[in-house]
Design an enzyme around this catalytic site. Sequence first.
Site, mmCIF file in Angstrom:
data_model
loop_
_atom_site.group_PDB
_atom_site.id
_atom_site.type_symbol
_atom_site.label_atom_id
_atom_site.label_comp_id
_atom_site.label_asym_id
_atom_site.label_seq_id
_atom_site.Cartn_x
_atom_site.Cartn_y
_atom_site.Cartn_z
ATOM 1 N N ASN A 13 0.872 -1.179 0.000
ATOM 2 C CA ASN A 13 0.000 0.000 0.000
ATOM 3 C C ASN A 13 0.907 1.225 0.000
ATOM 4 O O ASN A 13 1.470 1.590 1.023
ATOM 5 C CB ASN A 13 -0.883 -0.042 1.259
ATOM 6 C CG ASN A 13 -1.718 1.211 1.414
ATOM 7 O OD1 ASN A 13 -1.818 2.027 0.500
ATOM 8 N ND2 ASN A 13 -2.330 1.361 2.583
ATOM 9 N N LYS A 15 0.144 4.264 -0.398
ATOM 10 C CA LYS A 15 -0.482 5.468 0.165
ATOM 11 C C LYS A 15 -0.215 6.678 -0.751
ATOM 12 O O LYS A 15 -0.232 6.534 -1.965
ATOM 13 C CB LYS A 15 0.001 5.684 1.604
ATOM 14 C CG LYS A 15 -0.185 4.414 2.445
ATOM 15 C CD LYS A 15 0.037 4.604 3.918
ATOM 16 C CE LYS A 15 -0.170 3.260 4.625
ATOM 17 N NZ LYS A 15 -0.061 3.355 6.086
ATOM 18 N N HIS A 99 -9.557 1.265 4.884
ATOM 19 C CA HIS A 99 -8.270 1.450 5.573
ATOM 20 C C HIS A 99 -8.462 2.410 6.743
ATOM 21 O O HIS A 99 -9.234 3.375 6.644
ATOM 22 C CB HIS A 99 -7.231 1.998 4.591
ATOM 23 C CG HIS A 99 -5.854 1.965 5.161
ATOM 24 N ND1 HIS A 99 -5.411 2.935 6.032
ATOM 25 C CD2 HIS A 99 -4.846 1.068 5.039
ATOM 26 C CE1 HIS A 99 -4.173 2.631 6.407
ATOM 27 N NE2 HIS A 99 -3.813 1.507 5.824
ATOM 28 N N GLU A 101 -6.759 4.781 7.817
ATOM 29 C CA GLU A 101 -6.515 6.199 7.519
ATOM 30 C C GLU A 101 -7.745 6.822 6.852
ATOM 31 O O GLU A 101 -8.058 7.994 7.082
ATOM 32 C CB GLU A 101 -5.271 6.337 6.634
ATOM 33 C CG GLU A 101 -4.006 6.089 7.454
ATOM 34 C CD GLU A 101 -2.831 5.552 6.669
ATOM 35 O OE1 GLU A 101 -2.830 5.616 5.430
ATOM 36 O OE2 GLU A 101 -1.897 5.035 7.319
ATOM 37 N N GLU A 171 -5.518 -4.940 10.625
ATOM 38 C CA GLU A 171 -4.502 -3.905 10.821
ATOM 39 C C GLU A 171 -4.785 -3.142 12.105
ATOM 40 O O GLU A 171 -5.588 -2.187 12.094
ATOM 41 C CB GLU A 171 -4.525 -2.924 9.654
ATOM 42 C CG GLU A 171 -4.233 -3.555 8.318
ATOM 43 C CD GLU A 171 -3.640 -2.539 7.362
ATOM 44 O OE1 GLU A 171 -2.525 -2.790 6.886
ATOM 45 O OE2 GLU A 171 -4.256 -1.492 7.118
ATOM 46 N N GLY A 177 2.365 2.284 10.797
ATOM 47 C CA GLY A 177 3.323 3.373 10.649
ATOM 48 C C GLY A 177 4.009 3.772 11.946
ATOM 49 O O GLY A 177 4.644 4.818 12.019
ATOM 50 N N SER A 217 3.314 -2.108 10.440
ATOM 51 C CA SER A 217 4.761 -2.154 10.673
ATOM 52 C C SER A 217 5.404 -3.491 10.298
ATOM 53 O O SER A 217 6.356 -3.933 10.938
ATOM 54 C CB SER A 217 5.085 -1.776 12.124
ATOM 55 O OG SER A 217 4.672 -0.439 12.376
HETATM 56 P P1 PGA Z 1 2.751 0.298 7.670
HETATM 57 O O1 PGA Z 1 1.281 0.508 7.041
HETATM 58 O O2 PGA Z 1 3.277 -0.981 7.100
HETATM 59 O O3 PGA Z 1 3.524 1.510 7.242
HETATM 60 O O4 PGA Z 1 2.574 0.199 9.148
HETATM 61 C C1 PGA Z 1 0.411 -0.569 6.876
HETATM 62 C C2 PGA Z 1 -0.875 -0.097 6.256
HETATM 63 O O5 PGA Z 1 -1.313 1.029 6.534
HETATM 64 O O6 PGA Z 1 -1.494 -0.829 5.446
#
Ligand code: PGA
Length: 257
Positions: A13, A15, A99, A101, A171, A177, A217
């Site tokens: 992803n 983003k 997601h 976010e 997640e 992140g 992560s």
């Molecule tokens: P990350 O993000 O691997 O940077 O923690 C995962 C995600 O948001 O799908």
Amino acid sequence: MASNKRKPLFAGNWKMNHVPREAAAVAGAVLAGIGDRDDVQAVLAPTFVSIPAVVEVLRGSPVSVAGQNCHWESSGAFTGEVTAEMLKAAGCSHVILGHSERRQFFGETDETVKWRFAAAHRAGLSPIVCVGETLAEREARRTLDVIERQLLFALSAANREQALRTVIAYEPVWAIGTGKVATPGQAQEAHAFLRKLLANRFDEAVAAQVRILYGGSVKPDNIAELMAQPDIDGALIGGASLKPESFLGIVQNGRRA
Ligand code: PGA
């Protein structure tokens, strides 16, 4: 439940990163690294404007392309939105939905995730449905209630065929992140629970086939212990998917023993 029948899926992803030229370069390097391996499935989710460049590089290859979201209507006056049909026409096979976010920063709700889910299937895309609890919810011991609500709501109008073409991503919001990865035990507990929900909502065969990815992560050095869990079938990777070396390191180290 036998996990080795499910092909591991690793989805990057990206983003809001990678202009078309960078996206094409990363996709090319990922493709070169994956080669013609068919023991894993790789999916890359560029930002909308970079989808055509990535599709071009990956055309005819086993690496698939996903959108990062889609609207629920198939056309109309929705400035700034993209339909599932547009993603399909642009060459995507998957779309990430719900997601955290999107939920946190853009007001998405369980209800709109359900509508988007229907739109994705209508267009012939496989949704990657994200669920996960916040830190406050985990500390209040509400993790399983939250992911149950999110999953069942998203799938509430789904039929069996649609369920089989769906990918789920667990997640935990506190792990995205942050560099804080869920322990393999925490992730396995959530994944086993989600699989049981699928068995109750559909049947054992659906539960045994649907891939449940872990996200939050994930790095080349923590994927192996996650993949050693029976109900973890791959990963949705943010930060570590931006560079081909780390994405390929995850694919390599995440191979089933
Ligand atoms: P990350 O993000 O691997 O940077 O923690 C995962 C995600 O948001 O799908």
